[in-house]
Design an enzyme around this catalytic site. Sequence first.
Site, PDB file in Angstrom:
ATOM      1  N   HIS A  64      -9.792  -5.030   8.665  1.00  0.00           N
ATOM      2  CA  HIS A  64      -9.851  -6.362   8.037  1.00  0.00           C
ATOM      3  C   HIS A  64      -9.641  -7.377   9.149  1.00  0.00           C
ATOM      4  O   HIS A  64      -8.535  -7.458   9.698  1.00  0.00           O
ATOM      5  CB  HIS A  64      -8.733  -6.527   7.003  1.00  0.00           C
ATOM      6  N   PHE A  65     -10.680  -8.128   9.483  1.00  0.00           N
ATOM      7  CA  PHE A  65     -10.561  -9.106  10.574  1.00  0.00           C
ATOM      8  C   PHE A  65     -10.486 -10.555  10.067  1.00  0.00           C
ATOM      9  O   PHE A  65     -10.438 -11.495  10.841  1.00  0.00           O
ATOM     10  CB  PHE A  65     -11.680  -8.934  11.601  1.00  0.00           C
ATOM     11  N   ARG A  66     -10.518 -10.746   8.735  1.00  0.00           N
ATOM     12  CA  ARG A  66     -10.038 -11.980   8.077  1.00  0.00           C
ATOM     13  C   ARG A  66     -10.883 -13.230   8.249  1.00  0.00           C
ATOM     14  O   ARG A  66     -10.486 -14.282   7.743  1.00  0.00           O
ATOM     15  CB  ARG A  66      -8.604 -12.306   8.540  1.00  0.00           C
ATOM     16  N   ASN A  96     -12.971  -8.590   2.006  1.00  0.00           N
ATOM     17  CA  ASN A  96     -12.003  -9.433   1.276  1.00  0.00           C
ATOM     18  C   ASN A  96     -11.551 -10.630   2.121  1.00  0.00           C
ATOM     19  O   ASN A  96     -10.366 -10.875   2.316  1.00  0.00           O
ATOM     20  CB  ASN A  96     -10.806  -8.618   0.780  1.00  0.00           C
ATOM     21  N   HIS A 181     -11.791   1.629  -2.569  1.00  0.00           N
ATOM     22  CA  HIS A 181     -10.328   1.596  -2.631  1.00  0.00           C
ATOM     23  C   HIS A 181      -9.975   2.145  -4.004  1.00  0.00           C
ATOM     24  O   HIS A 181     -10.242   1.509  -5.023  1.00  0.00           O
ATOM     25  CB  HIS A 181      -9.811   0.168  -2.466  1.00  0.00           C
ATOM     26  N   HIS A 234      -8.701   5.673   2.752  1.00  0.00           N
ATOM     27  CA  HIS A 234      -7.247   5.891   2.904  1.00  0.00           C
ATOM     28  C   HIS A 234      -6.646   6.794   1.819  1.00  0.00           C
ATOM     29  O   HIS A 234      -5.801   6.350   1.030  1.00  0.00           O
ATOM     30  CB  HIS A 234      -6.486   4.570   3.010  1.00  0.00           C
ATOM     31  N   ASP A 305      -7.559   0.970   8.860  1.00  0.00           N
ATOM     32  CA  ASP A 305      -7.200  -0.001   7.816  1.00  0.00           C
ATOM     33  C   ASP A 305      -6.371  -1.136   8.411  1.00  0.00           C
ATOM     34  O   ASP A 305      -5.411  -1.602   7.790  1.00  0.00           O
ATOM     35  CB  ASP A 305      -6.481   0.676   6.643  1.00  0.00           C
ATOM     36  N   HIS A 309      -1.171  -9.297   8.639  1.00  0.00           N
ATOM     37  CA  HIS A 309      -0.541 -10.432   7.965  1.00  0.00           C
ATOM     38  C   HIS A 309       0.503 -10.986   8.922  1.00  0.00           C
ATOM     39  O   HIS A 309       1.069 -10.231   9.734  1.00  0.00           O
ATOM     40  CB  HIS A 309       0.149  -9.998   6.667  1.00  0.00           C
TER      41      HIS A 309
HETATM   42  O1  DOR Z   1      -2.454  -2.821   2.242  1.00  0.00           O
HETATM   43  C1  DOR Z   1      -3.604  -3.233   2.171  1.00  0.00           C
HETATM   44  N1  DOR Z   1      -3.970  -4.395   2.742  1.00  0.00           N
HETATM   45  N2  DOR Z   1      -4.515  -2.518   1.498  1.00  0.00           N
HETATM   46  C2  DOR Z   1      -5.731  -3.022   1.209  1.00  0.00           C
HETATM   47  O2  DOR Z   1      -6.492  -2.364   0.554  1.00  0.00           O
HETATM   48  C3  DOR Z   1      -6.114  -4.380   1.645  1.00  0.00           C
HETATM   49  C4  DOR Z   1      -5.336  -4.753   2.830  1.00  0.00           C
HETATM   50  C5  DOR Z   1      -5.471  -6.216   3.166  1.00  0.00           C
HETATM   51  O3  DOR Z   1      -6.593  -6.719   3.184  1.00  0.00           O
HETATM   52  O4  DOR Z   1      -4.460  -6.840   3.466  1.00  0.00           O
END
Ligand code: DOR
Length: 442
Positions: A64-66, A96, A181, A234, A305, A309
């Site tokens: 996830h590179f946001r 996402n 997922h 996962h 994964d 954050h």
């Molecule tokens: O812990 C998680 N964080 N699981 C996920 O499926 C999404 C991910 C996130 O995008 O932060």
Amino acid sequence: MASTFDLLLKGGTVVNHDGIGVRDVAIRGGRIAAIGQIDQSLAGEVIDAKGLHVLPGVIDTQVHFREPGLEHKEDLETGSRGAVLGGVTAVFEMPNTKPLTTTAERLADKVARARNRMFCDFAFYVGGTRENIDQIPQLERLEGSAGIKVFMGSSTGDLLVDDEASLDRIIGALRRRAAFHSEDEARLIARMDVRRPGDPSSHPEWRDEEAAIISTRRLVRLAEKHKRRVHVLHVSTAAEMAFLAEHKDWASVEVTPHHLTLVAPECYETLGTYAQMNPPVRDEHHRRAIWEGLAAGVVDVLGSDHAPHTREEKDHAYPASHSGMTGVQTLVPIMLDHVNAGRLSLERFVDLTSHGPQRLFGIRGKGRIAVGYDADLTVVDLGREEVIVDEQVASRAGWTPYHGKRVKGWPIGTFVRGRRVMWDGEIIGPAHGAPVGFLEGL
Ligand code: DOR
């Protein structure tokens, strides 16, 4: 006289489809041009790889590179810096973001942002939703598309498809393998009050083994009904691993370094909410089952994964704390440490991080050290001992759950299509990331 080869990696131990052995690897025009004993006078540049292992480039099929929208956590450039510092040559990035990656335009926007700005190559999953089902066959085949990703249980962001009718339609519409997922949303909602405020060790009690297996059974039932291939991201439970071993025709299996390395209850005692992840890190029974699935060949790929954050977001009291941890930069060192400890072979590591992704997703020209393939290489020093610390982490999040962990085995060099983009902890620009190609997109 013009050189025959642009670059020669001399004297390294190559890990390849035909075994492990000392061989030179010659590169021309971004591709592997020769393997064997090669005269160094034929090359424009020679890199001494003696004592190092030369692996096919590590492909991390879940990060996830946001970007766009959540750049305070990460962006495509910072994420890719972590990738190449960690020996990763290509990533598949998750939808996402804000806005969600659910249309052709949003995918094209990500590809445009990433090209020549990311240091590694890339593909982006497109989120499957109730609204875009009819476009799935096109969305799967667009440039830079890694295929469809569906959240069957809520996690970070607003992507969720939990009703039977929509899942049935999405799976029926697939042509390529799609990633899921897999946690059962109804059970997650029904059990919300299992969460104990301030106590992240209740996270695996809430998102329990039942939630995972109910969802994975349903997913495989629908895949079998429609004769479609699904990829279970996962996998974190013993029950799923046993079930998926019986359903390899339809379902492929990803596991993560954190589910193999961290364990409850200790991880929640030492890391608190920094160990909070969906699906959760569980107890030793599950960790052992994941290792057994890996040894038995049930597991197809490793994905980090990588889900960054900020500390502030992690520091909220559970359950307001965000789920996710960094991982793209530590995948290789953590797993090489497991190799050195005898938990998996180096060949199996390569199978999980290069051959596996290539086989599952039909990646064009990557995943092998073979003449004609892209010269994507991960060069590692199996004997080097290092301590992983937060200060090394390129992610904007700035922390790793492995802070203070001593590991043996370290990435030394990262080559993407023949260009050295990282050597001994230094990134070498300019970035020249490009979309990964797929056989089914030709
Ligand atoms: O812990 C998680 N964080 N699981 C996920 O499926 C999404 C991910 C996130 O995008 O932060």
